[in-house]
Design a protein around this motif. Sequence first.
Motif, PDB file in Angstrom:
ATOM      1  N   ARG A  60      -6.051  -6.415   1.734  1.00  0.00           N
ATOM      2  CA  ARG A  60      -7.187  -5.656   2.245  1.00  0.00           C
ATOM      3  C   ARG A  60      -7.829  -6.389   3.423  1.00  0.00           C
ATOM      4  O   ARG A  60      -7.736  -7.593   3.556  1.00  0.00           O
ATOM      5  N   VAL A  69      -4.197   0.152  -1.750  1.00  0.00           N
ATOM      6  CA  VAL A  69      -3.944  -1.048  -0.957  1.00  0.00           C
ATOM      7  C   VAL A  69      -4.085  -2.252  -1.877  1.00  0.00           C
ATOM      8  O   VAL A  69      -5.083  -2.380  -2.596  1.00  0.00           O
ATOM      9  N   GLY A  72       0.827  -1.202   0.000  1.00  0.00           N
ATOM     10  CA  GLY A  72       0.000   0.000   0.000  1.00  0.00           C
ATOM     11  C   GLY A  72       0.852   1.239   0.000  1.00  0.00           C
ATOM     12  O   GLY A  72       2.061   1.189   0.248  1.00  0.00           O
ATOM     13  N   ILE A  77      -5.132  -1.375   6.490  1.00  0.00           N
ATOM     14  CA  ILE A  77      -3.975  -0.672   5.923  1.00  0.00           C
ATOM     15  C   ILE A  77      -4.374   0.707   5.407  1.00  0.00           C
ATOM     16  O   ILE A  77      -3.645   1.691   5.605  1.00  0.00           O
TER      17      ILE A  77
END
Length: 312
Positions: free
Chosen positions: A237, A232, A212, A241
């Motif tokens: 995911r 990201v 990310g 983040i």
Amino acid sequence: MTVHDIRSFNRFYTNLIGALDYGRHLYAPYTLTESRVLYELAHSPRTEAADLRAELSLDAGYLSRILARFEKDGLIERAPSERDTRRRQVTLTARGRETAALLDERSSQAVASLLATVPAGERQRLAEALRTVRELLSGGRPPRAEDVVLRERGPGDLGWMVQRNAALYAAEYGWNTDYEGLVARIVADFAEDHDPYLERVWIAELDGRPVGCVMCVRDAAPATARLRLLLVEPDARGLGIGDKLVRACVDFARSVGYRDLVLWTNDVLTAARRIYQRHGFVLVAEKPHRSFGADLVGQDWRLALHGTPGDG
């Protein structure tokens, strides 16, 4: 594999790290633990003393002594947390940020000198081996939010940002190369001319790979910063983040004294918009447009921060 094998490797690696630091005083005048605390303060959005203690598994008294030394050296400021006045928020001063950056640079240079002894064709194999060690010794558990590290950009990261933005938005939204060109211009402008005190890039890293990114740059409007290129990776995911990256950007913009933080996005990016809303951004304008080979609705969002750049 035996206990002897692991202990033998531990001796090898600690000797290797010690050799890297020999005569260079890599972390001087701070210990390795103190340097790690500085690193967390510079890279983690969670900077309350209780969070630091949990993240680093440190004794409360030991951490308190470290923070007292940092405060005496002018590296940090402590104040009651905005979320809970019983907790203490720890913030790096300008001197603290400079010190953390210096220690980080020394560490990166030491590792780079180590990698220089590894043939280029073998470095990917080394990276995969290190990931394998982490996966096996963690019991095969899935990645956790606390495994994610935020760091400042290094060599190659800006190119990675262009490539991954272009590839992901093409795959997920069908955007054409016009978007890649826009991202390339944004990144090139940052690379060629940016103020390291008022502008910054963060890379989120998981198991040694970037997953990310986000960028904070000066906006044309006075006392205003702009959040750009939040991304990201799909397989990372669900770990928070995006929230970590946006919080880092918000905290940085506030710490250096910007009054407002703004961003431009499109209505189809629903997950990103939910992150912005959670952090207090307010939608101030939207306008239909045709860009990147798609019909979109562009949106301007704003977060009030207070202060003036350079005052913090």
